[in-house]
Design a protein around this motif. Structure first.
Motif, PDB file in Angstrom:
ATOM      1  N   GLN A  29       0.819  -1.209   0.000  1.00 23.49           N
ATOM      2  CA  GLN A  29       0.000   0.000   0.000  1.00 23.49           C
ATOM      3  C   GLN A  29       0.857   1.266   0.000  1.00 23.49           C
ATOM      4  OE1 GLN A  29      -2.591  -0.441   3.363  1.00 23.49           O
ATOM      5  NE2 GLN A  29      -3.888  -1.960   2.349  1.00 23.49           N
ATOM      6  N   MET A  30       1.965   1.241   0.772  1.00 25.66           N
ATOM      7  CA  MET A  30       2.870   2.388   0.814  1.00 25.66           C
ATOM      8  C   MET A  30       4.270   1.909   1.150  1.00 25.66           C
ATOM      9  SD  MET A  30       2.635   5.957   2.990  1.00 25.66           S
ATOM     10  CE  MET A  30       1.094   6.481   2.270  1.00 25.66           C
ATOM     11  N   HIS A  31       5.247   2.500   0.472  1.00 23.40           N
ATOM     12  CA  HIS A  31       6.644   2.148   0.710  1.00 23.40           C
ATOM     13  C   HIS A  31       7.089   2.692   2.063  1.00 23.40           C
ATOM     14  CE1 HIS A  31      10.933   1.619  -0.053  1.00 23.40           C
ATOM     15  NE2 HIS A  31      10.594   0.853  -1.069  1.00 23.40           N
ATOM     16  N   PRO A  32       7.934   1.956   2.810  1.00 17.03           N
ATOM     17  CA  PRO A  32       8.391   2.443   4.122  1.00 17.03           C
ATOM     18  C   PRO A  32       9.106   3.794   4.061  1.00 17.03           C
ATOM     19  CG  PRO A  32       8.963   0.132   3.854  1.00 17.03           C
ATOM     20  CD  PRO A  32       8.420   0.592   2.548  1.00 17.03           C
ATOM     21  N   LEU A  33       9.766   4.101   2.943  1.00 16.98           N
ATOM     22  CA  LEU A  33      10.477   5.385   2.835  1.00 16.98           C
ATOM     23  C   LEU A  33       9.513   6.566   2.881  1.00 16.98           C
ATOM     24  CD1 LEU A  33      13.116   4.530   0.097  1.00 16.98           C
ATOM     25  CD2 LEU A  33      13.502   4.759   2.540  1.00 16.98           C
ATOM     26  N   TYR A  34       8.316   6.411   2.309  1.00 19.83           N
ATOM     27  CA  TYR A  34       7.319   7.484   2.370  1.00 19.83           C
ATOM     28  C   TYR A  34       6.840   7.698   3.806  1.00 19.83           C
ATOM     29  CZ  TYR A  34       7.121   6.920  -2.713  1.00 19.83           C
ATOM     30  OH  TYR A  34       7.436   6.849  -4.043  1.00 19.83           O
ATOM     31  N   ASN A  35       6.653   6.584   4.526  1.00 18.79           N
ATOM     32  CA  ASN A  35       6.256   6.690   5.938  1.00 18.79           C
ATOM     33  C   ASN A  35       7.355   7.347   6.771  1.00 18.79           C
ATOM     34  OD1 ASN A  35       3.583   5.612   6.315  1.00 18.79           O
ATOM     35  ND2 ASN A  35       4.395   3.653   5.636  1.00 18.79           N
ATOM     36  N   ILE A  36       8.606   7.050   6.452  1.00 23.17           N
ATOM     37  CA  ILE A  36       9.734   7.677   7.169  1.00 23.17           C
ATOM     38  C   ILE A  36       9.724   9.183   6.928  1.00 23.17           C
ATOM     39  CG2 ILE A  36      12.260   7.874   7.131  1.00 23.17           C
ATOM     40  CD1 ILE A  36      12.283   4.797   6.681  1.00 23.17           C
ATOM     41  N   LYS A  37       9.446   9.594   5.684  1.00 24.10           N
ATOM     42  CA  LYS A  37       9.399  11.018   5.360  1.00 24.10           C
ATOM     43  C   LYS A  37       8.281  11.722   6.134  1.00 24.10           C
ATOM     44  CE  LYS A  37       9.654  14.047   1.342  1.00 24.10           C
ATOM     45  NZ  LYS A  37       9.592  14.130  -0.135  1.00 24.10           N
ATOM     46  N   ILE A  38       7.113  11.071   6.231  1.00 23.71           N
ATOM     47  CA  ILE A  38       5.983  11.652   6.977  1.00 23.71           C
ATOM     48  C   ILE A  38       6.321  11.773   8.457  1.00 23.71           C
ATOM     49  CG2 ILE A  38       3.616  11.196   7.733  1.00 23.71           C
ATOM     50  CD1 ILE A  38       3.204   9.909   4.898  1.00 23.71           C
ATOM     51  N   LEU A  39       6.962  10.760   9.041  1.00 16.80           N
ATOM     52  CA  LEU A  39       7.331  10.792  10.458  1.00 16.80           C
ATOM     53  C   LEU A  39       8.356  11.893  10.739  1.00 16.80           C
ATOM     54  CD1 LEU A  39       7.620   6.967  11.205  1.00 16.80           C
ATOM     55  CD2 LEU A  39       5.918   8.517  12.129  1.00 16.80           C
ATOM     56  N   MET A  40       9.280  12.100   9.813  1.00 18.94           N
ATOM     57  CA  MET A  40      10.267  13.170   9.997  1.00 18.94           C
ATOM     58  C   MET A  40       9.601  14.546   9.977  1.00 18.94           C
ATOM     59  SD  MET A  40      13.395  11.714   7.655  1.00 18.94           S
ATOM     60  CE  MET A  40      14.474  13.108   7.906  1.00 18.94           C
ATOM     61  N   MET A  41       8.633  14.742   9.086  1.00 17.60           N
ATOM     62  CA  MET A  41       7.915  16.018   9.026  1.00 17.60           C
ATOM     63  C   MET A  41       7.058  16.229  10.265  1.00 17.60           C
ATOM     64  SD  MET A  41       6.855  16.303   5.022  1.00 17.60           S
ATOM     65  CE  MET A  41       6.475  18.044   5.130  1.00 17.60           C
ATOM     66  N   ARG A  42       6.455  15.160  10.773  1.00 19.05           N
ATOM     67  CA  ARG A  42       5.661  15.272  12.006  1.00 19.05           C
ATOM     68  C   ARG A  42       6.542  15.680  13.189  1.00 19.05           C
ATOM     69  NH1 ARG A  42       0.514  13.336  12.372  1.00 19.05           N
ATOM     70  NH2 ARG A  42      -0.304  12.231  10.552  1.00 19.05           N
ATOM     71  N   ARG A  43       7.735  15.117  13.255  1.00 22.71           N
ATOM     72  CA  ARG A  43       8.641  15.472  14.353  1.00 22.71           C
ATOM     73  C   ARG A  43       9.062  16.934  14.273  1.00 22.71           C
ATOM     74  NH1 ARG A  43      14.282  12.257  14.897  1.00 22.71           N
ATOM     75  NH2 ARG A  43      14.651  13.502  13.034  1.00 22.71           N
TER      76      ARG A  43
END
Length: 389
Positions: free
Chosen positions: A218-232
């Protein structure tokens, strides 16, 4: 004038007697005294440590959990078990290792004071059986640490796709996994058909979502990592801490990119100005056979005969296939060198005669000298003389 002054004093006293809201009289008493906790700042959300004094009577019933471990983990668990047993003993839990059945068991004792520690012990043996190192698995006994085991074996059908997506989650040289550990604050361990994670409830929820999205493509882990970095980064900004972050976060859409088919080169035909001949129609074929001029009765009779012929051919072919199963296999034929048995016997006889002649010649050549034999017979042997000395 004195009366007016007295009235003013009375009104001031009446105003003090009523509450500021004007709902009723304000009575002075013990509730108005300063409280001891007003001076000290108390954190209402802080969870204090559970100590033996909080439960002096212990537990009424004995609870136990057991889990199996694979054979390749037996040596490691056997070496580490004394450390695990001592850690469980500090919390009043008894641990038992059965190498014959390949199981680990934890159970409560009379010294157990914390009722939730048996659940933590169950998680500990689960993590040990799933190849988590013992020093890391023992951290689950702390109150702040939780664990989650995500089963990924049934999310993908094909084994090739499963291995590919699991490697996508790990990343080259475990880089993707390390980035997820830093951003979520959880320990993640991928082993076989499961993913073991340890950390806070919030971090475990994020890890489970990322793992399932990766395995379901459904989604590549790298995209999730990018979202988590922006949230932080947004959480560290005090101006945007209490706002909705959806407008700042990227939205990734899955694109269904069609793969280009391999280009096939067509052979060039010779150019002819005339069009190809028109194929004959059904009526033309009937006119050639003469079937067109037959009656309906004759047509149906002819079709029936054709059907019968086809059916007879098919039955004969099926019968032939059935009979092939009963035919014996052909025996391997001996290789014929073109010689008869009589020739073989004659060759053996001649070879034996030649050998007999050669043996006779060799015997006549080696003549025995009798005088030498008699002379040497009287002399004592060297071995006997040595023994006598």
């Amino acid at each position: 004038m004195e009366d007016d002054g007295a009235q003013v004093m009375d009104t001031n006293n009446n105003e003090n007697d009523f509450d500021t809201n004007g709902k009723g009289k304000k009575h002075k008493g013990k509730h108005d005294k300063p409280k001891p906790w007003d001076e000290i700042e108390v954190d209402r959300w802080k969870i204090e440590k559970f100590e033996p004094k909080d439960n002096p009577s212990g537990l009424l019933e004995e609870s136990s959990f057991s889990t199996l471990f694979p054979a390749y983990r037996e040596k490691y668990i056997q070496d580490v078990w004394p450390i695990v047993k001592n850690a469980l003993k500090q919390h009043g839990i008894k641990g038992h290792l059965d190498l014959v059945k390949g199981s680990m068991t934890v159970s409560t004792t009379k010294k157990t004071y914390d009722p939730y520690i048996i659940i933590k012990s169950r998680d500990l043996i689960k993590l040990l059986s799933r190849s988590v190192p013992a020093p890391q698995a023992l951290k689950i006994l702390n109150d702040e640490m939780q664990c989650d085991i995500i089963k990924i074996g049934g999310l993908v059908r094909k084994k090739e796709k499963f291995v590919k997506r699991r490697q996508r989650l790990i990343g080259p040289h475990n880089s993707t996994l390390k980035a997820l550990e830093i951003l979520t604050g959880c320990y993640i361990f991928v082993q076989g058909n499961s993913v073991a994670a340890m950390g806070s409830f919030k971090g475990l929820k994020q890890v489970r979502r990322i793992v399932t999205e990766c395995m379901l493509n459904q989604m590549h882990p790298l995209y999730n990592i990018k979202i988590l970095m922006m949230r932080r980064d947004l959480a560290n900004n005090p101006e945007l801490a209490n706002e909705n972050w959806d407008r700042f976060l990227p939205k990734f859409k899955k694109k269904n990119v069609q793969q280009k088919k391999p280009f096939k080169t067509k052979e060039k035909k010779e150019y002819t100005p005339f069009p190809p001949p028109q194929p004959p129609s059904k009526i033309d074929l009937q006119l050639e056979n003469g079937e067109y001029f037959l009656n309906e009765q004759k047509k149906s009779k002819k079709q029936w005969q054709e059907r019968q012929e086809k059916q007879a051919e098919k039955t004969a072919e099926n019968k032939r296939k059935r009979e092939e199963a009963f035919k014996p296999p052909e025996e391997p034929k001996m290789q014929d060198d073109g010689k008869n048995e009589k020739d073989d016997i004659a060759a053996i006889a001649t070879s034996l005669k030649n050998k007999a002649k050669e043996f006779g010649k060799s015997k006549s050549a080696d003549k025995i000298d009798a005088e030498m034999f008699i002379a040497t017979a009287g002399e004592p042997s060297k071995k006997k003389s040595k023994n006598k000395k």
